[in-house]
Design a protein around this motif. Structure first.
Motif, PDB file in Angstrom:
ATOM      1  N   ASP A  34       0.824  -1.201   0.000  1.00 15.95           N
ATOM      2  CA  ASP A  34       0.000   0.000   0.000  1.00 15.95           C
ATOM      3  C   ASP A  34       0.860   1.254   0.000  1.00 15.95           C
ATOM      4  N   ALA A  35       1.912   1.263   0.819  1.00 16.03           N
ATOM      5  CA  ALA A  35       2.789   2.437   0.912  1.00 16.03           C
ATOM      6  C   ALA A  35       3.489   2.710  -0.404  1.00 16.03           C
ATOM      7  N   TYR A  36       4.010   1.643  -1.024  1.00 19.19           N
ATOM      8  CA  TYR A  36       4.743   1.832  -2.291  1.00 19.19           C
ATOM      9  C   TYR A  36       3.816   2.337  -3.381  1.00 19.19           C
ATOM     10  N   LEU A  37       2.675   1.694  -3.535  1.00 21.12           N
ATOM     11  CA  LEU A  37       1.770   2.085  -4.617  1.00 21.12           C
ATOM     12  C   LEU A  37       1.171   3.465  -4.378  1.00 21.12           C
ATOM     13  N   THR A  38       0.989   3.826  -3.118  1.00 21.93           N
ATOM     14  CA  THR A  38       0.517   5.176  -2.812  1.00 21.93           C
ATOM     15  C   THR A  38       1.543   6.214  -3.249  1.00 21.93           C
ATOM     16  N   GLU A  39       2.814   5.952  -2.972  1.00 27.97           N
ATOM     17  CA  GLU A  39       3.874   6.880  -3.371  1.00 27.97           C
ATOM     18  C   GLU A  39       4.026   6.921  -4.887  1.00 27.97           C
ATOM     19  N   ALA A  40       3.922   5.760  -5.535  1.00 31.73           N
ATOM     20  CA  ALA A  40       4.014   5.714  -6.999  1.00 31.73           C
ATOM     21  C   ALA A  40       2.875   6.515  -7.629  1.00 31.73           C
ATOM     22  N   ALA A  41       1.678   6.325  -7.097  1.00 30.08           N
ATOM     23  CA  ALA A  41       0.527   7.062  -7.631  1.00 30.08           C
ATOM     24  C   ALA A  41       0.683   8.562  -7.405  1.00 30.08           C
ATOM     25  N   LYS A  42       1.237   8.938  -6.267  1.00 28.30           N
ATOM     26  CA  LYS A  42       1.445  10.356  -5.966  1.00 28.30           C
ATOM     27  C   LYS A  42       2.451  10.973  -6.931  1.00 28.30           C
ATOM     28  N   SER A  43       3.513  10.220  -7.249  1.00 26.79           N
ATOM     29  CA  SER A  43       4.533  10.757  -8.159  1.00 26.79           C
ATOM     30  C   SER A  43       3.936  11.005  -9.539  1.00 26.79           C
ATOM     31  N   VAL A  61       9.860  15.588 -13.908  1.00 33.49           N
ATOM     32  CA  VAL A  61       8.938  14.962 -12.956  1.00 33.49           C
ATOM     33  C   VAL A  61       9.286  15.446 -11.547  1.00 33.49           C
ATOM     34  N   PRO A  62       8.314  15.949 -10.793  1.00 32.79           N
ATOM     35  CA  PRO A  62       8.605  16.540  -9.480  1.00 32.79           C
ATOM     36  C   PRO A  62       8.814  15.498  -8.394  1.00 32.79           C
ATOM     37  N   HIS A  63       9.872  14.712  -8.546  1.00 25.35           N
ATOM     38  CA  HIS A  63      10.208  13.681  -7.559  1.00 25.35           C
ATOM     39  C   HIS A  63      11.714  13.511  -7.593  1.00 25.35           C
ATOM     40  N   ASP A  64      12.290  13.001  -6.500  1.00 24.05           N
ATOM     41  CA  ASP A  64      13.748  12.834  -6.463  1.00 24.05           C
ATOM     42  C   ASP A  64      14.183  11.388  -6.256  1.00 24.05           C
ATOM     43  N   GLN A  65      13.256  10.440  -6.333  1.00 25.93           N
ATOM     44  CA  GLN A  65      13.602   9.032  -6.174  1.00 25.93           C
ATOM     45  C   GLN A  65      13.497   8.339  -7.534  1.00 25.93           C
ATOM     46  N   THR A  66      14.596   7.680  -7.938  1.00 28.20           N
ATOM     47  CA  THR A  66      14.721   7.158  -9.295  1.00 28.20           C
ATOM     48  C   THR A  66      13.550   6.289  -9.723  1.00 28.20           C
ATOM     49  N   ASN A  67      13.166   5.327  -8.896  1.00 30.69           N
ATOM     50  CA  ASN A  67      12.115   4.398  -9.317  1.00 30.69           C
ATOM     51  C   ASN A  67      10.797   5.114  -9.575  1.00 30.69           C
ATOM     52  N   HIS A  68      10.449   6.071  -8.723  1.00 29.72           N
ATOM     53  CA  HIS A  68       9.181   6.769  -8.911  1.00 29.72           C
ATOM     54  C   HIS A  68       9.258   7.766 -10.077  1.00 29.72           C
ATOM     55  N   ILE A  69      10.425   8.323 -10.328  1.00 31.53           N
ATOM     56  CA  ILE A  69      10.600   9.171 -11.517  1.00 31.53           C
ATOM     57  C   ILE A  69      10.356   8.340 -12.774  1.00 31.53           C
ATOM     58  N   GLN A  70      10.938   7.133 -12.810  1.00 35.29           N
ATOM     59  CA  GLN A  70      10.781   6.286 -13.984  1.00 35.29           C
ATOM     60  C   GLN A  70       9.337   5.856 -14.181  1.00 35.29           C
ATOM     61  N   ILE A  89       7.146   6.801 -17.775  1.00 32.95           N
ATOM     62  CA  ILE A  89       6.414   5.973 -18.732  1.00 32.95           C
ATOM     63  C   ILE A  89       4.978   6.452 -18.866  1.00 32.95           C
ATOM     64  N   ALA A  90       4.396   6.989 -17.789  1.00 30.15           N
ATOM     65  CA  ALA A  90       3.044   7.554 -17.887  1.00 30.15           C
ATOM     66  C   ALA A  90       3.040   8.763 -18.810  1.00 30.15           C
ATOM     67  N   VAL A  91       4.036   9.638 -18.660  1.00 30.70           N
ATOM     68  CA  VAL A  91       4.144  10.820 -19.522  1.00 30.70           C
ATOM     69  C   VAL A  91       4.381  10.401 -20.968  1.00 30.70           C
ATOM     70  N   GLY A  92       5.282   9.443 -21.171  1.00 29.49           N
ATOM     71  CA  GLY A  92       5.562   8.966 -22.523  1.00 29.49           C
ATOM     72  C   GLY A  92       4.329   8.379 -23.182  1.00 29.49           C
ATOM     73  N   HIS A  93       3.573   7.591 -22.441  1.00 25.98           N
ATOM     74  CA  HIS A  93       2.342   7.017 -22.985  1.00 25.98           C
ATOM     75  C   HIS A  93       1.340   8.110 -23.357  1.00 25.98           C
ATOM     76  N   LEU A  94       1.241   9.123 -22.519  1.00 24.79           N
ATOM     77  CA  LEU A  94       0.307  10.215 -22.807  1.00 24.79           C
ATOM     78  C   LEU A  94       0.694  10.939 -24.097  1.00 24.79           C
ATOM     79  N   ILE A  95       1.986  11.183 -24.273  1.00 24.56           N
ATOM     80  CA  ILE A  95       2.445  11.849 -25.497  1.00 24.56           C
ATOM     81  C   ILE A  95       2.156  10.973 -26.719  1.00 24.56           C
ATOM     82  N   CYS A  96       2.380   9.663 -26.601  1.00 29.75           N
ATOM     83  CA  CYS A  96       2.044   8.753 -27.701  1.00 29.75           C
ATOM     84  C   CYS A  96       0.554   8.833 -28.035  1.00 29.75           C
ATOM     85  N   ALA A  97      -0.291   8.915 -27.007  1.00 32.20           N
ATOM     86  CA  ALA A  97      -1.730   9.010 -27.226  1.00 32.20           C
ATOM     87  C   ALA A  97      -2.092  10.299 -27.951  1.00 32.20           C
TER      88      ALA A  97
END
Length: 203
Positions: free
Chosen positions: A18-27, A171-180, A184-192
């Motif tokens: 829950d904690a990880y996915l909450t942080e990922a969603a927030k990023s 991306v307004p985050h400083d942790q590599t995994n959440h930036i990445q 991919i969300a931003v990249g997908h949006l641009i493709c769309a």
């Protein structure tokens, strides 16, 4: 709730999930703050493709995987079954990467390929969570010299790539995994956006 920043303290349990996915969603959600830049990046890609240009991607490690992923979305398909859009990643040719790295240095592996492949008006996407990857920074410098547009997909500070990018997607985050994950969300949006503007479904 268990911390997802301190790996040594991370427990394998439901609260950690829950904690990880909450942080990922927030990023990803926080990336709404750069919405105008995302629109500008999409418009730059659309303009280039309309003029006969192509979209080129580069990055290292996980960002190399994302570069290949996004190039494939355009060359293959994303949400619409349509004709291919010209896109490629500079990370896929191991012979070129190793030859250039061996003969000229690893910082040249993207810039030298760019000189051989890119044309005026193309778009170069550089992916780097720090914004400081030397080979991506050098590719941006070469892109500027040969009139190739640049889009930097980085973490919150933008790093050195911010200085030369035509469009900065920090991306307004400083942790590599959440930036990445946000990348991919931003990249997908641009493709769309690109598909919606340029393509119609194949009948």
């Amino acid at each position: 709730m268990n911390s997802v920043h301190n790996v040594s303290a991370l427990k394998i349990d439901v609260s950690s999930v829950d904690a990880y996915l909450t942080e990922a969603a927030k990023s990803v959600s926080d990336t709404k703050s750069i919405a105008p830049d995302i629109v500008a990046a999409a418009q730059l890609c659309i303009s280039s493709l309309k003029a006969g240009g192509k979209i080129i991607f580069c990055g290292n490690g996980g960002s190399a995987a994302d570069a290949q992923h996004l190039a494939a979305e355009l060359m293959g398909r994303f949400l619409i079954d349509r004709n291919p859009l010209p896109a490629l990643s500079l990370t896929v040719d191991t012979s070129a990467l190793t030859a250039i790295g061996n003969d000229y240095g690893y910082e040249k592996v993207f810039s030298r390929q760019l000189r051989g492949i890119a044309q005026k008006g193309d778009v170069l996407f550089g992916l780097s969570t720090s914004g400081n990857s030397k080979n991506v920074v050098e590719a941006f410098e070469v892109a500027k010299a040969i009139n190739v547009h640049t889009i930097a997909l980085t973490g919150k500070n933008g790093g050195k790539m911010a200085e030369s990018a035509n469009v900065l997607l920090a991306v307004p985050h400083d942790q590599t995994n959440h930036i990445q994950e946000a990348h991919i969300a931003v990249g997908h949006l641009i493709c769309a956006f690109v598909e919606a503007e340029l393509c119609s479904p194949k009948l």
